[in-house]
Design a protein around this motif. Structure first.
Motif, PDB file in Angstrom:
ATOM      1  N   ARG A   2       0.820  -1.212   0.000  1.00  0.00           N
ATOM      2  CA  ARG A   2       0.000   0.000   0.000  1.00  0.00           C
ATOM      3  C   ARG A   2       0.854   1.263   0.000  1.00  0.00           C
ATOM      4  O   ARG A   2       0.498   2.258  -0.604  1.00  0.00           O
ATOM      5  CB  ARG A   2      -0.940  -0.011   1.188  1.00  0.00           C
ATOM      6  CG  ARG A   2      -2.105  -0.968   0.935  1.00  0.00           C
ATOM      7  CD  ARG A   2      -2.897  -1.224   2.185  1.00  0.00           C
ATOM      8  NE  ARG A   2      -3.880  -2.258   2.133  1.00  0.00           N
ATOM      9  CZ  ARG A   2      -3.790  -3.459   1.594  1.00  0.00           C
ATOM     10  NH1 ARG A   2      -2.720  -3.810   0.963  1.00  0.00           N
ATOM     11  NH2 ARG A   2      -4.752  -4.327   1.639  1.00  0.00           N
ATOM     12  N   ARG A   3       2.003   1.211   0.662  1.00  0.00           N
ATOM     13  CA  ARG A   3       2.920   2.348   0.687  1.00  0.00           C
ATOM     14  C   ARG A   3       3.358   2.691  -0.732  1.00  0.00           C
ATOM     15  O   ARG A   3       3.412   3.851  -1.120  1.00  0.00           O
ATOM     16  CB  ARG A   3       4.143   1.995   1.548  1.00  0.00           C
ATOM     17  CG  ARG A   3       5.240   3.037   1.545  1.00  0.00           C
ATOM     18  CD  ARG A   3       6.391   2.597   2.440  1.00  0.00           C
ATOM     19  NE  ARG A   3       7.060   1.406   1.975  1.00  0.00           N
ATOM     20  CZ  ARG A   3       8.115   1.415   1.162  1.00  0.00           C
ATOM     21  NH1 ARG A   3       8.615   2.541   0.725  1.00  0.00           N
ATOM     22  NH2 ARG A   3       8.668   0.291   0.786  1.00  0.00           N
ATOM     23  N   VAL A   4       3.633   1.695  -1.508  1.00  0.00           N
ATOM     24  CA  VAL A   4       4.098   1.923  -2.867  1.00  0.00           C
ATOM     25  C   VAL A   4       2.961   2.404  -3.758  1.00  0.00           C
ATOM     26  O   VAL A   4       3.095   3.374  -4.493  1.00  0.00           O
ATOM     27  CB  VAL A   4       4.730   0.638  -3.445  1.00  0.00           C
ATOM     28  CG1 VAL A   4       5.022   0.803  -4.921  1.00  0.00           C
ATOM     29  CG2 VAL A   4       5.995   0.315  -2.693  1.00  0.00           C
ATOM     30  N   THR A   5       1.821   1.722  -3.700  1.00  0.00           N
ATOM     31  CA  THR A   5       0.730   2.084  -4.600  1.00  0.00           C
ATOM     32  C   THR A   5       0.117   3.429  -4.252  1.00  0.00           C
ATOM     33  O   THR A   5      -0.487   4.069  -5.090  1.00  0.00           O
ATOM     34  CB  THR A   5      -0.371   0.998  -4.610  1.00  0.00           C
ATOM     35  OG1 THR A   5      -0.811   0.769  -3.270  1.00  0.00           O
ATOM     36  CG2 THR A   5       0.154  -0.302  -5.200  1.00  0.00           C
ATOM     37  N   ALA A  53      13.271   0.496   7.427  1.00  0.00           N
ATOM     38  CA  ALA A  53      14.402  -0.014   8.215  1.00  0.00           C
ATOM     39  C   ALA A  53      13.959  -1.167   9.112  1.00  0.00           C
ATOM     40  O   ALA A  53      14.695  -2.139   9.293  1.00  0.00           O
ATOM     41  CB  ALA A  53      15.006   1.103   9.058  1.00  0.00           C
ATOM     42  N   GLY A  54      12.761  -1.080   9.669  1.00  0.00           N
ATOM     43  CA  GLY A  54      12.238  -2.145  10.526  1.00  0.00           C
ATOM     44  C   GLY A  54      12.008  -3.433   9.766  1.00  0.00           C
ATOM     45  O   GLY A  54      12.335  -4.523  10.251  1.00  0.00           O
ATOM     46  N   ARG A  55      11.457  -3.342   8.559  1.00  0.00           N
ATOM     47  CA  ARG A  55      11.248  -4.536   7.726  1.00  0.00           C
ATOM     48  C   ARG A  55      12.584  -5.184   7.383  1.00  0.00           C
ATOM     49  O   ARG A  55      12.734  -6.395   7.455  1.00  0.00           O
ATOM     50  CB  ARG A  55      10.481  -4.180   6.453  1.00  0.00           C
ATOM     51  CG  ARG A  55       9.018  -3.858   6.685  1.00  0.00           C
ATOM     52  CD  ARG A  55       8.263  -3.705   5.384  1.00  0.00           C
ATOM     53  NE  ARG A  55       8.640  -2.515   4.637  1.00  0.00           N
ATOM     54  CZ  ARG A  55       8.162  -1.293   4.866  1.00  0.00           C
ATOM     55  NH1 ARG A  55       7.282  -1.100   5.824  1.00  0.00           N
ATOM     56  NH2 ARG A  55       8.553  -0.273   4.120  1.00  0.00           N
ATOM     57  N   SER A  56      13.551  -4.357   7.013  1.00  0.00           N
ATOM     58  CA  SER A  56      14.870  -4.871   6.676  1.00  0.00           C
ATOM     59  C   SER A  56      15.515  -5.546   7.887  1.00  0.00           C
ATOM     60  O   SER A  56      16.132  -6.610   7.773  1.00  0.00           O
ATOM     61  CB  SER A  56      15.753  -3.720   6.177  1.00  0.00           C
ATOM     62  OG  SER A  56      17.021  -4.179   5.861  1.00  0.00           O
ATOM     63  N   GLU A  57      15.355  -4.940   9.064  1.00  0.00           N
ATOM     64  CA  GLU A  57      15.939  -5.496  10.285  1.00  0.00           C
ATOM     65  C   GLU A  57      15.349  -6.858  10.622  1.00  0.00           C
ATOM     66  O   GLU A  57      16.070  -7.778  11.017  1.00  0.00           O
ATOM     67  CB  GLU A  57      15.736  -4.526  11.446  1.00  0.00           C
ATOM     68  CG  GLU A  57      16.402  -5.004  12.715  1.00  0.00           C
ATOM     69  CD  GLU A  57      16.227  -4.029  13.873  1.00  0.00           C
ATOM     70  OE1 GLU A  57      16.522  -4.437  15.007  1.00  0.00           O
ATOM     71  OE2 GLU A  57      15.801  -2.886  13.654  1.00  0.00           O
ATOM     72  N   VAL A  58      14.038  -7.030  10.457  1.00  0.00           N
ATOM     73  CA  VAL A  58      13.403  -8.316  10.745  1.00  0.00           C
ATOM     74  C   VAL A  58      13.991  -9.402   9.852  1.00  0.00           C
ATOM     75  O   VAL A  58      14.360 -10.482  10.313  1.00  0.00           O
ATOM     76  CB  VAL A  58      11.867  -8.231  10.559  1.00  0.00           C
ATOM     77  CG1 VAL A  58      11.240  -9.615  10.573  1.00  0.00           C
ATOM     78  CG2 VAL A  58      11.246  -7.361  11.629  1.00  0.00           C
ATOM     79  N   LEU A  59      14.081  -9.108   8.564  1.00  0.00           N
ATOM     80  CA  LEU A  59      14.606 -10.090   7.623  1.00  0.00           C
ATOM     81  C   LEU A  59      16.079 -10.382   7.902  1.00  0.00           C
ATOM     82  O   LEU A  59      16.525 -11.527   7.859  1.00  0.00           O
ATOM     83  CB  LEU A  59      14.424  -9.553   6.196  1.00  0.00           C
ATOM     84  CG  LEU A  59      14.215 -10.568   5.091  1.00  0.00           C
ATOM     85  CD1 LEU A  59      13.175 -11.613   5.447  1.00  0.00           C
ATOM     86  CD2 LEU A  59      13.837  -9.853   3.811  1.00  0.00           C
ATOM     87  N   GLN A  60      16.826  -9.338   8.239  1.00  0.00           N
ATOM     88  CA  GLN A  60      18.246  -9.513   8.550  1.00  0.00           C
ATOM     89  C   GLN A  60      18.422 -10.352   9.819  1.00  0.00           C
ATOM     90  O   GLN A  60      19.241 -11.280   9.853  1.00  0.00           O
ATOM     91  CB  GLN A  60      18.909  -8.150   8.723  1.00  0.00           C
ATOM     92  CG  GLN A  60      20.397  -8.245   8.966  1.00  0.00           C
ATOM     93  CD  GLN A  60      21.042  -6.881   9.108  1.00  0.00           C
ATOM     94  OE1 GLN A  60      20.495  -5.988   9.762  1.00  0.00           O
ATOM     95  NE2 GLN A  60      22.190  -6.707   8.501  1.00  0.00           N
ATOM     96  N   GLY A 161      15.828  -1.852   3.086  1.00  0.00           N
ATOM     97  CA  GLY A 161      14.474  -1.511   3.502  1.00  0.00           C
ATOM     98  C   GLY A 161      13.650  -0.837   2.423  1.00  0.00           C
ATOM     99  O   GLY A 161      12.458  -1.111   2.279  1.00  0.00           O
ATOM    100  N   GLU A 162      14.254   0.061   1.665  1.00  0.00           N
ATOM    101  CA  GLU A 162      13.500   0.768   0.624  1.00  0.00           C
ATOM    102  C   GLU A 162      13.085  -0.159  -0.505  1.00  0.00           C
ATOM    103  O   GLU A 162      12.135   0.105  -1.224  1.00  0.00           O
ATOM    104  CB  GLU A 162      14.310   1.945   0.073  1.00  0.00           C
ATOM    105  CG  GLU A 162      14.484   3.076   1.060  1.00  0.00           C
ATOM    106  CD  GLU A 162      13.157   3.664   1.550  1.00  0.00           C
ATOM    107  OE1 GLU A 162      12.190   3.726   0.761  1.00  0.00           O
ATOM    108  OE2 GLU A 162      13.093   4.037   2.732  1.00  0.00           O
ATOM    109  N   GLN A 163      13.806  -1.251  -0.663  1.00  0.00           N
ATOM    110  CA  GLN A 163      13.507  -2.225  -1.704  1.00  0.00           C
ATOM    111  C   GLN A 163      12.386  -3.177  -1.267  1.00  0.00           C
ATOM    112  O   GLN A 163      11.662  -3.704  -2.097  1.00  0.00           O
ATOM    113  CB  GLN A 163      14.794  -3.010  -1.981  1.00  0.00           C
ATOM    114  CG  GLN A 163      14.782  -3.881  -3.192  1.00  0.00           C
ATOM    115  CD  GLN A 163      16.112  -4.611  -3.335  1.00  0.00           C
ATOM    116  OE1 GLN A 163      17.022  -4.511  -2.512  1.00  0.00           O
ATOM    117  NE2 GLN A 163      16.245  -5.379  -4.407  1.00  0.00           N
ATOM    118  N   LEU A 164      12.242  -3.385   0.058  1.00  0.00           N
ATOM    119  CA  LEU A 164      11.276  -4.346   0.585  1.00  0.00           C
ATOM    120  C   LEU A 164       9.863  -3.754   0.629  1.00  0.00           C
ATOM    121  O   LEU A 164       9.631  -2.737   1.262  1.00  0.00           O
ATOM    122  CB  LEU A 164      11.665  -4.764   2.002  1.00  0.00           C
ATOM    123  CG  LEU A 164      12.814  -5.733   2.134  1.00  0.00           C
ATOM    124  CD1 LEU A 164      13.253  -5.849   3.589  1.00  0.00           C
ATOM    125  CD2 LEU A 164      12.416  -7.095   1.605  1.00  0.00           C
TER     126      LEU A 164
END
Length: 195
Positions: A2-5, A53-60, A161-164
């Motif tokens: 939704r953020r992207v669209t 950054a939070g999404r990236s951190e979870v995956l990392q 994060g910006e890619q996720l």
């Protein structure tokens, strides 16, 4: 998604309906890796998936937790599907629902007293699934051995994060001390390969 669209990010022209990669990576661990379950619970409970950054951190963090326990890796599998942005969310949701439907109960769904997921047979395995939807092309290698799995975990764990667009980290069973039997693993995860 939704953020992207909604146009909240500016890096790409979203009117062009960009390509999105939906990646699934699964790791089957020996039951002795039970220490990983509380670590995944901690990651889930403290995660802030509202920020890139939070999404990236979870995956990392989830990838690092798996990379720290190669001695428990037994099975793995995964792959990437390409989709246009306007259909990627439904593709991601289909994968997520397919994985979640394999669980008899979700322990972190807001209940205070998770019950045993497996009541019969000796427990042998824990399955961790990482799902990620990313802008552009992101493809993990075919997983045929431990080196391939290591490379795939490093690759998915290093996504920015910006890619996720979306992530989900699933593991079964979630209740501490529970594991899956061999029969459960082969019935629910027939595409996993021995690594």
């Amino acid at each position: 998604f939704r953020r992207v669209t909604s146009g909240e990010t500016e890096e790409v022209s979203y009117s062009s309906n960009p390509s999105v990669s939906v990646t699934r990576l699964q790791v089957g661990l020996l039951a002795q890796a039970r220490d990983l379950q509380p670590e995944l619970n901690r990651i889930a409970e403290t995660a802030d998936t509202n920020s890139p950054a939070g999404r990236s951190e979870v995956l990392q963090e989830a990838s690092l937790a798996l990379l720290r326990h190669p001695e428990y890796w037994v099975y793995a599998g995964g792959g990437t599907q390409q989709a246009k942005l306007n259909s990627a969310e439904s593709q991601f949701n289909r994968l997520s629902l397919a994985e979640r439907s394999k669980f008899s109960k979700e322990a972190l769904s807001g209940e205070d007293n998770p019950t045993r997921l497996i009541s019969e047979g000796p427990g042998e395995y824990i399955i961790v699934t990482l799902l990620a939807a990313t802008l552009g092309k992101c493809e993990i290698p075919a997983i045929n051995n431990a080196d391939d799995l290591r490379q795939a975990l490093r690759q998915i764990g290093s996504l920015g994060g910006e890619q996720l667009l979306a992530i989900e980290v699933l593991w079964t069973p979630q209740a501490s001390g529970d594991t899956l039997t061999s029969d459960d693993l082969f019935a629910e995860y027939p595409d996993l390969k021995l690594v």
